[in-house]
Design a protein around this motif. Structure first.
Motif, PDB file in Angstrom:
ATOM      1  N   ILE A   1       0.840  -1.203   0.000  1.00 30.99           N
ATOM      2  CA  ILE A   1       0.000   0.000   0.000  1.00 30.99           C
ATOM      3  C   ILE A   1       0.872   1.248   0.000  1.00 30.99           C
ATOM      4  CG2 ILE A   1      -1.613   1.350   1.415  1.00 30.99           C
ATOM      5  CD1 ILE A   1      -2.831  -1.422   2.244  1.00 30.99           C
ATOM      6  N   LYS A   2       1.899   1.266   0.845  1.00 25.79           N
ATOM      7  CA  LYS A   2       2.784   2.435   0.917  1.00 25.79           C
ATOM      8  C   LYS A   2       3.540   2.632  -0.393  1.00 25.79           C
ATOM      9  CE  LYS A   2       2.118   4.064   4.992  1.00 25.79           C
ATOM     10  NZ  LYS A   2       1.546   5.369   5.195  1.00 25.79           N
ATOM     11  N   THR A   3       3.981   1.535  -0.997  1.00 24.22           N
ATOM     12  CA  THR A   3       4.727   1.616  -2.253  1.00 24.22           C
ATOM     13  C   THR A   3       3.833   2.153  -3.368  1.00 24.22           C
ATOM     14  OG1 THR A   3       6.124  -0.216  -1.576  1.00 24.22           O
ATOM     15  CG2 THR A   3       6.116   0.305  -3.890  1.00 24.22           C
ATOM     16  N   LYS A   4       2.598   1.641  -3.423  1.00 21.78           N
ATOM     17  CA  LYS A   4       1.666   2.142  -4.441  1.00 21.78           C
ATOM     18  C   LYS A   4       1.407   3.624  -4.234  1.00 21.78           C
ATOM     19  CE  LYS A   4      -0.912  -1.914  -5.857  1.00 21.78           C
ATOM     20  NZ  LYS A   4      -2.235  -2.548  -5.943  1.00 21.78           N
ATOM     21  N   PHE A   5       1.227   4.046  -2.981  1.00 18.17           N
ATOM     22  CA  PHE A   5       0.978   5.456  -2.699  1.00 18.17           C
ATOM     23  C   PHE A   5       2.190   6.294  -3.099  1.00 18.17           C
ATOM     24  CE2 PHE A   5       1.310   9.183   0.039  1.00 18.17           C
ATOM     25  CZ  PHE A   5       0.134   9.825  -0.309  1.00 18.17           C
ATOM     26  N   ALA A   6       3.380   5.824  -2.754  1.00 16.36           N
ATOM     27  CA  ALA A   6       4.604   6.564  -3.089  1.00 16.36           C
ATOM     28  C   ALA A   6       4.763   6.674  -4.603  1.00 16.36           C
ATOM     29  CB  ALA A   6       5.819   5.892  -2.467  1.00 16.36           C
ATOM     30  N   PHE A   7       4.461   5.582  -5.321  1.00 17.77           N
ATOM     31  CA  PHE A   7       4.565   5.592  -6.776  1.00 17.77           C
ATOM     32  C   PHE A   7       3.556   6.577  -7.369  1.00 17.77           C
ATOM     33  CE2 PHE A   7       3.350   3.866 -10.969  1.00 17.77           C
ATOM     34  CZ  PHE A   7       4.579   3.996 -11.595  1.00 17.77           C
ATOM     35  N   PHE A   8       2.327   6.563  -6.843  1.00 14.00           N
ATOM     36  CA  PHE A   8       1.296   7.481  -7.306  1.00 14.00           C
ATOM     37  C   PHE A   8       1.720   8.926  -7.053  1.00 14.00           C
ATOM     38  CE2 PHE A   8      -2.521  10.032  -6.360  1.00 14.00           C
ATOM     39  CZ  PHE A   8      -3.143   9.970  -7.592  1.00 14.00           C
ATOM     40  N   ALA A   9       2.243   9.197  -5.859  1.00 12.84           N
ATOM     41  CA  ALA A   9       2.685  10.559  -5.519  1.00 12.84           C
ATOM     42  C   ALA A   9       3.814  11.004  -6.455  1.00 12.84           C
ATOM     43  CB  ALA A   9       3.142  10.617  -4.065  1.00 12.84           C
ATOM     44  N   LEU A  10       4.717  10.086  -6.771  1.00 14.58           N
ATOM     45  CA  LEU A  10       5.812  10.407  -7.693  1.00 14.58           C
ATOM     46  C   LEU A  10       5.262  10.735  -9.076  1.00 14.58           C
ATOM     47  CD1 LEU A  10       8.839  10.563  -8.319  1.00 14.58           C
ATOM     48  CD2 LEU A  10       8.767   8.113  -8.776  1.00 14.58           C
ATOM     49  N   LYS A  11       4.294   9.933  -9.550  1.00 12.04           N
ATOM     50  CA  LYS A  11       3.691  10.194 -10.861  1.00 12.04           C
ATOM     51  C   LYS A  11       3.018  11.567 -10.888  1.00 12.04           C
ATOM     52  CE  LYS A  11       1.705   7.089 -13.506  1.00 12.04           C
ATOM     53  NZ  LYS A  11       0.803   6.016 -13.991  1.00 12.04           N
ATOM     54  N   VAL A  12       2.311  11.918  -9.825  1.00 10.36           N
ATOM     55  CA  VAL A  12       1.644  13.214  -9.756  1.00 10.36           C
ATOM     56  C   VAL A  12       2.681  14.329  -9.805  1.00 10.36           C
ATOM     57  CG1 VAL A  12       0.311  14.752  -8.248  1.00 10.36           C
ATOM     58  CG2 VAL A  12      -0.426  12.388  -8.593  1.00 10.36           C
ATOM     59  N   ASN A  13       3.767  14.176  -9.057  1.00 11.14           N
ATOM     60  CA  ASN A  13       4.820  15.208  -9.054  1.00 11.14           C
ATOM     61  C   ASN A  13       5.443  15.353 -10.432  1.00 11.14           C
ATOM     62  OD1 ASN A  13       4.636  16.131  -6.433  1.00 11.14           O
ATOM     63  ND2 ASN A  13       5.943  14.517  -5.632  1.00 11.14           N
ATOM     64  N   ILE A  14       5.661  14.251 -11.122  1.00 11.56           N
ATOM     65  CA  ILE A  14       6.228  14.312 -12.475  1.00 11.56           C
ATOM     66  C   ILE A  14       5.262  15.028 -13.416  1.00 11.56           C
ATOM     67  CG2 ILE A  14       6.860  12.911 -14.490  1.00 11.56           C
ATOM     68  CD1 ILE A  14       8.034  10.861 -12.450  1.00 11.56           C
ATOM     69  N   LEU A  15       3.983  14.685 -13.335  1.00 16.04           N
ATOM     70  CA  LEU A  15       2.989  15.338 -14.190  1.00 16.04           C
ATOM     71  C   LEU A  15       2.904  16.835 -13.899  1.00 16.04           C
ATOM     72  CD1 LEU A  15       0.152  12.659 -14.176  1.00 16.04           C
ATOM     73  CD2 LEU A  15       1.634  13.277 -16.091  1.00 16.04           C
ATOM     74  N   LEU A  16       2.950  17.199 -12.630  1.00 15.02           N
ATOM     75  CA  LEU A  16       2.913  18.620 -12.272  1.00 15.02           C
ATOM     76  C   LEU A  16       4.147  19.351 -12.803  1.00 15.02           C
ATOM     77  CD1 LEU A  16       1.511  18.488  -8.639  1.00 15.02           C
ATOM     78  CD2 LEU A  16       0.348  19.342 -10.688  1.00 15.02           C
ATOM     79  N   TYR A  17       5.298  18.707 -12.716  1.00 11.41           N
ATOM     80  CA  TYR A  17       6.526  19.301 -13.236  1.00 11.41           C
ATOM     81  C   TYR A  17       6.430  19.497 -14.751  1.00 11.41           C
ATOM     82  CZ  TYR A  17      11.384  19.802 -14.653  1.00 11.41           C
ATOM     83  OH  TYR A  17      12.542  20.248 -15.221  1.00 11.41           O
ATOM     84  N   GLU A  18       5.950  18.458 -15.442  1.00 16.96           N
ATOM     85  CA  GLU A  18       5.802  18.557 -16.897  1.00 16.96           C
ATOM     86  C   GLU A  18       4.810  19.657 -17.275  1.00 16.96           C
ATOM     87  OE1 GLU A  18       4.792  14.547 -17.964  1.00 16.96           O
ATOM     88  OE2 GLU A  18       6.898  13.935 -18.056  1.00 16.96           O
ATOM     89  N   LEU A  19       3.724  19.746 -16.518  1.00 20.75           N
ATOM     90  CA  LEU A  19       2.745  20.798 -16.763  1.00 20.75           C
ATOM     91  C   LEU A  19       3.370  22.175 -16.569  1.00 20.75           C
ATOM     92  CD1 LEU A  19      -0.139  21.697 -17.359  1.00 20.75           C
ATOM     93  CD2 LEU A  19      -0.641  21.424 -14.929  1.00 20.75           C
ATOM     94  N   SER A  20       4.179  22.319 -15.520  1.00 22.72           N
ATOM     95  CA  SER A  20       4.820  23.620 -15.284  1.00 22.72           C
ATOM     96  C   SER A  20       5.757  23.983 -16.434  1.00 22.72           C
ATOM     97  CB  SER A  20       5.574  23.628 -13.948  1.00 22.72           C
ATOM     98  OG  SER A  20       6.754  22.863 -14.015  1.00 22.72           O
ATOM     99  N   LEU A  21       6.438  22.989 -17.014  1.00 19.29           N
ATOM    100  CA  LEU A  21       7.312  23.259 -18.159  1.00 19.29           C
ATOM    101  C   LEU A  21       6.505  23.716 -19.371  1.00 19.29           C
ATOM    102  CD1 LEU A  21       9.864  20.301 -17.961  1.00 19.29           C
ATOM    103  CD2 LEU A  21      10.209  22.682 -17.268  1.00 19.29           C
ATOM    104  N   VAL A  22       5.370  23.053 -19.592  1.00 20.78           N
ATOM    105  CA  VAL A  22       4.507  23.433 -20.715  1.00 20.78           C
ATOM    106  C   VAL A  22       3.988  24.851 -20.517  1.00 20.78           C
ATOM    107  CG1 VAL A  22       2.279  22.950 -21.825  1.00 20.78           C
ATOM    108  CG2 VAL A  22       3.864  21.074 -21.317  1.00 20.78           C
TER     109      VAL A  22
END
Length: 85
Positions: free
Chosen positions: A52-73
């Protein structure tokens, strides 16, 4: 942390002890301490907690990556607008 990783891949206390050159008793003590710290009753519950913790951490990482990519766009779009005027 290493003992936790070895538990997670399914090694027994004896196998972990041999791999880390420590006594089986030491592994058992670490296992019991982990169960207590994470407030779980057995190894199966420990693995469920980790999953559960690993899935949550992976999800949080994906969200951070998407937010970073959005900020670049967005920055790129703003730069294009500023350069175009």
């Amino acid at each position: 942390m290493e003992i936790l990783q070895l538990i997670a891949i399914g090694l027994t206390s004896g196998e972990i002890a041999k791999k880390l050159f420590i006594s089986k008793n030491t592994v058992e003590t670490h296992r019991k301490n982990l169960l207590g710290k994470l407030n779980v009753k057995n190894t199966a519950a420990l693995l469920k907690y980790l999953l559960i913790k690993t899935k949550f951490a992976f999800f949080a990482l994906k969200v951070n990556i998407l937010l970073y990519e959005l900020s670049l766009v967005l920055k790129s779009g703003l730069a294009d607008r500023a350069g175009g005027h």
